[in-house]
Design an enzyme around this catalytic site. Structure first.
Site, mmCIF file in Angstrom:
data_model
loop_
_atom_site.group_PDB
_atom_site.id
_atom_site.type_symbol
_atom_site.label_atom_id
_atom_site.label_comp_id
_atom_site.label_asym_id
_atom_site.label_seq_id
_atom_site.Cartn_x
_atom_site.Cartn_y
_atom_site.Cartn_z
ATOM 1 C CE LYS A 209 -3.627 2.197 2.982
ATOM 2 N NZ LYS A 209 -4.296 2.009 3.864
ATOM 3 C CD GLU A 215 9.111 -6.268 7.099
ATOM 4 O OE1 GLU A 215 8.913 -5.059 6.623
ATOM 5 O OE2 GLU A 215 8.839 -6.414 8.141
ATOM 6 N N GLY A 269 -4.788 -2.046 5.331
ATOM 7 C CA GLY A 269 -4.028 -3.125 4.980
ATOM 8 C C GLY A 269 -4.764 -4.341 5.084
ATOM 9 N NE ARG A 270 -6.235 -3.550 11.412
ATOM 10 C CZ ARG A 270 -5.586 -2.492 11.473
ATOM 11 N NH1 ARG A 270 -4.290 -2.424 11.072
ATOM 12 N NH2 ARG A 270 -6.022 -1.655 12.314
ATOM 13 C CD GLU A 355 -1.633 -4.631 11.616
ATOM 14 O OE1 GLU A 355 -0.681 -5.120 11.705
ATOM 15 O OE2 GLU A 355 -2.117 -4.127 10.731
ATOM 16 C CG HIS A 386 -4.703 -35.624 17.603
ATOM 17 N ND1 HIS A 386 -4.657 -37.085 18.228
ATOM 18 C CD2 HIS A 386 -5.522 -35.661 16.601
ATOM 19 C CE1 HIS A 386 -5.926 -37.572 17.540
ATOM 20 N NE2 HIS A 386 -6.324 -36.602 16.665
ATOM 21 C CE LYS A 514 5.432 -1.112 8.592
ATOM 22 N NZ LYS A 514 4.350 -0.516 7.700
HETATM 23 O O1 F6P Z 1 2.074 -4.738 9.620
HETATM 24 C C1 F6P Z 1 1.702 -3.171 9.581
HETATM 25 C C2 F6P Z 1 1.505 -2.817 8.244
HETATM 26 O O2 F6P Z 1 1.153 -1.481 8.418
HETATM 27 C C3 F6P Z 1 -0.079 -3.494 7.826
HETATM 28 O O3 F6P Z 1 -1.182 -2.770 8.381
HETATM 29 C C4 F6P Z 1 -0.075 -3.741 6.416
HETATM 30 O O4 F6P Z 1 -0.930 -4.678 5.957
HETATM 31 C C5 F6P Z 1 1.324 -3.941 6.286
HETATM 32 O O5 F6P Z 1 2.174 -3.402 7.427
HETATM 33 C C6 F6P Z 1 2.112 -3.810 4.899
HETATM 34 O O6 F6P Z 1 2.049 -2.577 4.796
HETATM 35 P P1 F6P Z 1 2.172 -2.107 3.063
HETATM 36 O O7 F6P Z 1 1.194 -2.767 2.342
HETATM 37 O O8 F6P Z 1 2.307 -0.631 3.170
HETATM 38 O O9 F6P Z 1 3.657 -2.767 2.486
#
Ligand code: F6P
Length: 549
Positions: A209, A215, A269-270, A355, A386, A514
């Site tokens: 987003k 990452e 995002g979620r 979150e 189990h 972050k």
């Molecule tokens: O994990 C934190 C977060 O801000 C989430 O809300 C989001 O889904 C994720 O990082 C990834 O963010 P982006 O889509 O901006 O890379």
């Protein structure tokens, strides 16, 4: 302010619930069933292909009425209205929360900043459709003229968990494309995926987003470098597409504007799998199935908006969760899908639930003196039986659980299905009834144990029971029913956030992580530690650096 700010503990309903709790807290579920013969039917919601039995809960009709009073006293109806109409309910980030608009009908009209967003939503849906169909049908070719065989979704958090869970859950409906997910900054993750790929026939979907996430950008750069060892520079435009709100940053990465699938800041995002973030879903199962997923979610939206609270699945499941969290003091909740397809479901829900509602400041900006966000965990049955069921049955903690099952299996193996569903039903029955001392003694006698031995063993074999569960029985796992189920949890999260008087749609706690990772990285990369750290952190840094050569 778009949402009212009512401290739930100051409401009449809350006070009455506290008093009521004292009268009911020790009543066994078996007694509740004895007292009310019509209980199973009275505490059942049948809606579409959903059969939701919440009678195995430590509640009476009075509990239910008081919980519904609580929802009304915090003005849930008004909040629902604001949620769906695009008011700025994500106040701390100054945004509307409109993932529900992504699954609306074309004729809908929802405004953000004075503009109807539905035409834009449908323009992106059309782009997803055209693109995924041409990849699936092999019309869109690789740089060397071959059809694509593999797709790699590069993203993390909401840009990974939703698509990954859905692609796995709907693998029965999948086509020939093999879809992979790279999320962790752990280089071993990306390298393990790369090992399986042929660069000549792989399509990469970078989902971020913000397009600033460490990452995702690290993985995207590593993949691009690897790709360019096998392909010419011009091949990037045929093999890399991106989903983002940050068009400039995507272009700077080297992706053509035409290959960008936009999203909007009013999609969290979620909650974004319904947007172009779901491109890998559409590629994996085809656009029609992706659209059915959205249609299912839209049906749940309509149910949530229109059903009376006592027959409203997201409202009732949210209220039950509040009941255990805030009155019984339950520390966590389990979600147990009796379907291996939903292997990633609890992991996916963890982000959505924790979150969103892991907050300790209320909507007035004041610290909270009551419990909020529930801890959520789970694994599919029967595997989990189990693994951790022992603790649910006989441990010291109260763990309300949601059991999700599908009446019809997909591959038609009735023998397995009957066994699976007998476990699904038997567990909720056993969790409720437990096993009494008399039954234990009788069983041990029948097995030929001596009286002395029976006396010793009996306490360990007694199950108290009285463990609450909801059974969510759905006809079949289809894209549409999965869409309904996911949307059900989204609205459950919303209802809980409204009751707890918190803002569910920011995530400043994650953003701290972050920042911290970036500051430590500077210390790792430089010869000397530049930032001040405590003694333990210094020691860990020194140890790590001493092992690098
Ligand atoms: O994990 C934190 C977060 O801000 C989430 O809300 C989001 O889904 C994720 O990082 C990834 O963010 P982006 O889509 O901006 O890379």
């Amino acid at each position: 302010m778009a949402l009212k700010t009512i401290n739930p503990t100051t409401t009449d309903a809350w006070k009455k619930l506290q008093a009521h709790f004292e009268t009911i807290k020790d009543t066994h579920l078996k007694t509740l069933f004895e007292q009310h013969t019509n209980r199973a039917n009275a505490m059942l919601i049948q809606w579409d292909d959903f059969f939701v039995d919440y009678s195995k809960h430590r509640i009476t009709s009075e509990t239910l009425n008081l919980l519904i009073d609580l929802a009304n006293e915090v003005d849930l109806p008004d909040a629902i209205q604001h949620y769906f109409s695009g008011k700025e309910i994500n106040q701390t980030e100054g945004r509307a929360v409109l993932h529900t608009a992504l699954r609306q009908d074309k004729s809908a009209h929802i405004e953000v900043d004075g503009t109807n967003i539905i035409p834009e939503v449908f323009a992106v849906k059309d782009k997803i459709k055209t693109f995924s169909e041409s990849v699936i049908q092999g019309e869109l070719k690789s740089y060397s003229g071959k059809p694509f065989t593999d797709v790699v979704n590069i993203g993390i958090g909401g840009s990974d968990l939703g698509p990954a869970m859905v692609v796995d859950a709907l693998s029965y409906y999948a086509n020939h494309l093999k879809v992979h997910f790279v999320s962790n900054v752990d280089g071993d993750h990306v390298n393990e995926v790369i090992k399986k790929l042929n660069p000549e026939t792989t399509l990469f979907v970078i989902v971020s987003k913000t397009f600033t996430t460490q990452e995702t950008l690290s993985n995207a750069n590593t993949i691009r470098s690897w790709f360019l060892k096998h392909a010419p520079d011009e091949a990037i435009s045929k093999h890399f597409v991106a989903v983002s709100t940050n068009i400039e940053k995507v272009k700077a990465f080297g992706i053509d504007e035409y290959n960008i699938f936009p999203m909007w800041n009013w999609v969290g995002g979620r909650f974004s799998l319904w947007s172009a973030v779901g491109l890998s879903i559409s590629l994996a199962i085809g656009y029609e199935n992706f659209d059915s997923l959205l249609r299912g979610a839209h049906k749940m939206d309509t149910h949530f908006k229109t059903a009376d609270f006592d027959k409203n699945i997201p409202v009732i499941t949210a209220l039950l969760s509040v009941w255990y969290n805030n009155f019984f003091g339950a520390e966590s909740e389990a979600v147990i899908p009796y379907s291996q397809y939903l292997n990633q479901f609890a992991t996916y829900l963890q982000q959505g639930i924790m979150e969103s509602n892991g907050k300790s400041i209320d909507r007035n900006g004041k610290p909270i003196n009551y419990q909020t966000g529930t801890i959520i965990w789970g694994e599919p049955g029967t595997n989990s039986q189990h693994a951790f069921f022992q603790l649910i049955h006989q441990g010291t903690k109260l763990i309300p659980a949601e059991f999700i099952g599908f009446a019809k299996c997909l591959h038609g193996n009735q023998d397995h299905q009957d066994k699976l569903i007998s476990n699904f039903i038997a567990q909720t029955e056993a969790l409720m009834n437990g096993k009494t001392e008399a039954v234990v003694i009788e069983e041990l006698k029948a097995q030929g144990y001596s009286d002395e031995h029976i006396k010793q063993l009996t306490p360990f074999k007694i199950f108290e029971g009285n463990k609450p569960t909801t059974t969510i029985f759905i006809d079949t796992l289809t894209p549409e029913s999965l869409g309904k189920l996911i949307a059900m949890y989204e609205h459950k999260i919303f209802v809980q956030g409204i009751i707890w008087n918190i803002f569910s749609y920011d995530q400043f706690g994650v953003e701290l992580g972050k920042q911290l990772a970036n500051s430590i990285l500077k210390d790792i990369e430089s010869d000397n530690v530049v930032n001040p750290h405590d003694a333990s952190t210094q020691q860990l840094l020194a140890h790590y650096k001493s092992l690098q050569s």
